[in-house]
Design a protein around this motif. Sequence first.
Motif, PDB file in Angstrom:
ATOM      1  N   THR A   1       0.858  -1.193   0.000  1.00  0.00           N
ATOM      2  CA  THR A   1       0.000   0.000   0.000  1.00  0.00           C
ATOM      3  C   THR A   1       0.890   1.238   0.000  1.00  0.00           C
ATOM      4  OG1 THR A   1      -0.122   0.013   2.426  1.00  0.00           O
ATOM      5  CG2 THR A   1      -1.869  -1.149   1.244  1.00  0.00           C
TER       6      THR A   1
ATOM      7  N   SER B   1       1.119   6.480   2.819  1.00  0.00           N
ATOM      8  CA  SER B   1       0.083   7.172   3.590  1.00  0.00           C
ATOM      9  C   SER B   1      -0.933   6.219   4.202  1.00  0.00           C
ATOM     10  CB  SER B   1      -0.644   8.181   2.706  1.00  0.00           C
ATOM     11  OG  SER B   1      -1.228   7.526   1.589  1.00  0.00           O
ATOM     12  N   PHE B   2      -1.093   5.017   3.618  1.00  0.00           N
ATOM     13  CA  PHE B   2      -2.147   4.131   4.108  1.00  0.00           C
ATOM     14  C   PHE B   2      -1.892   3.639   5.529  1.00  0.00           C
ATOM     15  CE2 PHE B   2      -4.226   0.057   4.798  1.00  0.00           C
ATOM     16  CZ  PHE B   2      -5.548   0.390   4.533  1.00  0.00           C
TER      17      PHE B   2
ATOM     18  N   SER C   1      -2.996   6.334   7.827  1.00  0.00           N
ATOM     19  CA  SER C   1      -4.450   6.477   7.913  1.00  0.00           C
ATOM     20  C   SER C   1      -5.055   5.337   8.719  1.00  0.00           C
ATOM     21  CB  SER C   1      -5.080   6.545   6.518  1.00  0.00           C
ATOM     22  OG  SER C   1      -5.040   5.293   5.854  1.00  0.00           O
TER      23      SER C   1
ATOM     24  N   TYR D   1      -0.828  13.319  11.091  1.00  0.00           N
ATOM     25  CA  TYR D   1      -1.519  13.138   9.811  1.00  0.00           C
ATOM     26  C   TYR D   1      -1.961  14.490   9.241  1.00  0.00           C
ATOM     27  CZ  TYR D   1      -5.052  11.411   6.491  1.00  0.00           C
ATOM     28  OH  TYR D   1      -5.783  11.147   5.360  1.00  0.00           O
TER      29      TYR D   1
ATOM     30  N   LEU E   1      -9.165  15.355  -0.081  1.00  0.00           N
ATOM     31  CA  LEU E   1      -8.446  14.110  -0.339  1.00  0.00           C
ATOM     32  C   LEU E   1      -7.947  13.485   0.962  1.00  0.00           C
ATOM     33  CD1 LEU E   1      -6.419  14.970  -3.583  1.00  0.00           C
ATOM     34  CD2 LEU E   1      -8.499  13.579  -3.364  1.00  0.00           C
TER      35      LEU E   1
ATOM     36  N   LEU F   1      -9.016   9.832   2.491  1.00  0.00           N
ATOM     37  CA  LEU F   1      -8.018   8.839   2.876  1.00  0.00           C
ATOM     38  C   LEU F   1      -8.235   8.378   4.309  1.00  0.00           C
ATOM     39  CD1 LEU F   1      -5.449   7.206   2.343  1.00  0.00           C
ATOM     40  CD2 LEU F   1      -4.121   9.230   3.020  1.00  0.00           C
ATOM     41  N   ARG F   2      -8.475   9.330   5.232  1.00  0.00           N
ATOM     42  CA  ARG F   2      -8.654   8.904   6.623  1.00  0.00           C
ATOM     43  C   ARG F   2      -9.982   8.162   6.812  1.00  0.00           C
ATOM     44  NH1 ARG F   2     -12.048  11.967   9.999  1.00  0.00           N
ATOM     45  NH2 ARG F   2     -12.338  14.174   9.475  1.00  0.00           N
TER      46      ARG F   2
ATOM     47  N   GLY G   1      -9.376   4.754   5.588  1.00  0.00           N
ATOM     48  CA  GLY G   1      -8.597   4.022   6.587  1.00  0.00           C
ATOM     49  C   GLY G   1      -9.481   3.468   7.689  1.00  0.00           C
TER      50      GLY G   1
END
Length: 296
Positions: free
Chosen positions: A127, A130-131, A134, A186, A195, A199-200, A203
Motif C-alpha cells: 500500500t 500514507s495508508f 491512515s 496526519y 483528499l 483517505l482517513r 482508513g
Amino acid sequence: MSTTTARNETEASGVAVMPERRDLHFLPPADRIQDWHALGPHMTQFMNTLSLFFPAGERMFIDAVRSYRDQVPDPDLKKAATAFIGQEAMHSREHVEYNKLMAEAGLPADKLDEFVWDLLDWLRDNTPRSFPLSATIALEHFTALMGNALLDKPEVIAGSQEDYERMWLWHALEEVEHKAVAYDVYEKTIGRGPLAYLLRSGGMVSATVIFWPLVLAFYLRMTAASEACRKVGWRGHLKVANTLFGRPGIFRRLIPEWLGYFRYSFHPWQQDNSHHLAMIDKLAAEAEAAYDTTRH
C-alpha cells in the motif's frame, strides 16, 4: 481542559496533551492467564484476544508515525510524536510478555500473533506510505475509545487479578494520553482537505472491516482452546455479549463516537476525557512497587 481549549491548544502548538514515556514493567501471574478477569474465563479470553493484536499493531503505529515525523513542522508535535513512539514501544514489549503466557498455557497465541504480523507486513509492503498512517489514526481512535470506556466504567474490570487489571488500566490511560498525536501528525503532513478526509475515512472503513472480524475469529479460537471456557459453555459468550453490547454495553456506547470520526471537522480531543489522566501517576507508582516486590 474544555473541548474548545483542547482544540485551540492543538491548533496553536500541535499537541493538546503531551504524552510521557513510562518504562513500566508488569509481571502478571502465569497461572491466572486463562481466568484472570472478574467476569470469568470468556471475558478473560476476550481481553487476551485484544492483546494478540498489540505487538504487531503497535509496531505498525510506530513505523507509520516515524515515517512522517521529520516532516512535522511543529517542534512540540515532533516531541509528542517521539513520546508516542516510546509509549507504543513499551506497550508492545509488555504485551509480548503477556502473550507468551498464553502460548505457554496452551492457547494458540503464537499462530494468531504470527497471522497479525504477516497481515500488517503485507499491508505495509503493498500500500502507499500514507495508508499505514491512515490505518494508524483509525485504530488509535478505536484504542482510545476502548481505553476511555474502561476508565469510564471501571466496574467492568474491578475485582480482577490486580496485576492484569493494573496493566490494562495503564494501557488505557496512555491510549487516552496520546490519542491525538498520530492524528495531528496526519493533519500536519498529509493535510485536512477533501483528499485527506477521503483517505482517513477509507482508513477507518478498512480498519473496521478487517479488525473486528479478526477479533471475533480470534476470540472463538481462544475460547475453544480454553478448558475453563469449555467448562462454562455458551453462557460465557452471552456474558461477554451482554457486557459489550447489552448492559453495561461498553462497545454499544462507543458507536456514536465511532461515527463521529467521519465528521469532516473531527478531532480526537473533541471528546475531552483528559480528567482520567489525573490517576496515571498513582497507577505508575503502584506498578513499580508491585514489580519490585515480585522481583524480590
